[in-house]
Design an enzyme around this catalytic site. Sequence first.
Site, short mmCIF file in Angstrom:
data_model
loop_
_atom_site.label_atom_id
_atom_site.label_comp_id
_atom_site.label_asym_id
_atom_site.label_seq_id
_atom_site.Cartn_x
_atom_site.Cartn_y
_atom_site.Cartn_z
N MET A 75 0.85 -1.19 0.00
CA MET A 75 0.00 0.00 0.00
C MET A 75 0.89 1.25 0.00
O MET A 75 2.10 1.15 0.08
CB MET A 75 -0.93 -0.02 1.21
CG MET A 75 -1.81 -1.25 1.27
SD MET A 75 -2.99 -1.37 -0.08
CE MET A 75 -4.40 -0.51 0.63
N CYS A 76 0.26 2.39 -0.02
CA CYS A 76 1.00 3.63 -0.17
C CYS A 76 0.38 4.66 0.78
O CYS A 76 -0.58 4.38 1.47
CB CYS A 76 0.89 4.14 -1.60
SG CYS A 76 1.20 2.85 -2.83
N GLU A 77 0.93 5.83 0.79
CA GLU A 77 0.28 6.93 1.52
C GLU A 77 0.15 8.16 0.63
O GLU A 77 1.04 8.45 -0.20
CB GLU A 77 1.04 7.26 2.81
CG GLU A 77 0.98 6.11 3.80
CD GLU A 77 0.91 6.54 5.26
OE1 GLU A 77 0.57 7.70 5.55
OE2 GLU A 77 1.19 5.68 6.11
#
Lengths: 255, 255
Positions: free
Chosen positions: B1-3
């Site tokens: 996942m990422c931010e």
Amino acid sequence: MCELLGMSANVPTDIIFSFTGLVQRGGTTGPHKDGWGITFYEGKGCRTFKDPAPSSNSKIANLVMEYPIKSCSVISHIRQANRGGIKLENTHPFVREFWGRNITFAHNGQLSGYKLLALFDFMPIGETDSEYAFCWIMGKLKQKYPTKPKNWQSVFRYTAKLCKQLDELGVFNALISDGVHVLAYCSNNLTWITRKAPFGPASLIDKDVTVNFSEETTDNDIVTVIATRPLTDNESWVKLEPKQWVLFRLGVKLN
Amino acid sequence: MCELLGMSANVPTDIIFSFTGLVQRGGTTGPHKDGWGITFYEGKGCRTFKDPAPSSNSKIANLVMEYPIKSCSVISHIRQANRGGIKLENTHPFVREFWGRNITFAHNGQLSGYKLLALFDFMPIGETDSEYAFCWIMGKLKQKYPTKPKNWQSVFRYTAKLCKQLDELGVFNALISDGVHVLAYCSNNLTWITRKAPFGPASLIDKDVTVNFSEETTDNDIVTVIATRPLTDNESWVKLEPKQWVLFRLGVKLN
């Protein structure tokens, strides 16, 4: 007017030496203080650093001069504004996506009557004749290639023909790349040089810097640099004739 | 996942404080070490800094943290790769031109079956599900608006509907901007905060930094920050519900 710098190489190469010469002309040894930009291709991706501030006094230009980004294709530009104010959206290079490739464009010169050219599919964001001309080229390419082109050399040969049409409207020196090819179209001022083994020393005209490329390269490296005016004073640069164009693929001249 | 990190403001504002918190999560306080990027709008132009290297250890991220670029709209992303290798072309944000505006996109999440979506006019350059989804959105917008849209809010309302369709394919938190509007679409994780007078102090969660915004702003400033997780621990962030979206125009929430 502006100054152009391009690079086409068969191995990822940093352009710090040439860029250091160019940025001096952006406010120190030259009058091109109305912004600058540089696009580096890395793989299929590219990243553009640009600034409406003079390159000779830009923190971002300092970073680019100190941080060796290695690339096979580079397009750079320093600007002396004629059409369009000193704004980020008027700062070259311009980039658009075409069939899954980033196409990068920078222009030196000035055009008249260009707004009569009908645009298709690509629209300018800023107010320059340069970006308008680029959008016209991209729209013509989109019409010519309704499906993904198999032969990208032919795309660039057609692009050179479009450049010749634009040249009729004024002065049109241009560099265009897809990351693999670099097209240099000459209206009146464009020079190039290919460096390969045996490499020797090169001295910048605009700053007291000499590099011995034999210490920086291997015997297989082929590195072509294209610039509005020669950047070094101890090498032989080839001056293009008006309406002449050259196409490089990973450092090697194709035409 | 990422931010994700976004900003929407009514006056050009620097995002150094928030970006400093985010980049710690790119290898120091968080696992998002597979690249980062940030797009700043200035006028109609924008510039993107991106790097496939971890943000917590990037010379370019250091420049962005030290050099206050003032902008009304910012989109930023730090990546933990799932679909697509660690390469420049897979690094967010992605930008495309649409009717003379730069549209910027960043995504947090993962999609399945997305390649069944038919693309029109815009093609991905890299291999991520994110860029593919963005190109699908852009193609749908091009089909919906064959002429230049007069009402850009309606463009974003339609874009939110398209985001909801993509959300059916997995996890789709996204930020999308044209430089004037910032759309935040929440699949499962997205928070926002609007800072305005009276301004107070804010303390980062990820680094020992406190800013007293009352010293940095005027009473007329409205600055909205959007982030995957709150960046400060002494303010009230609003958490979006699944399938909820918010549209900001120069700092102000429109829906």
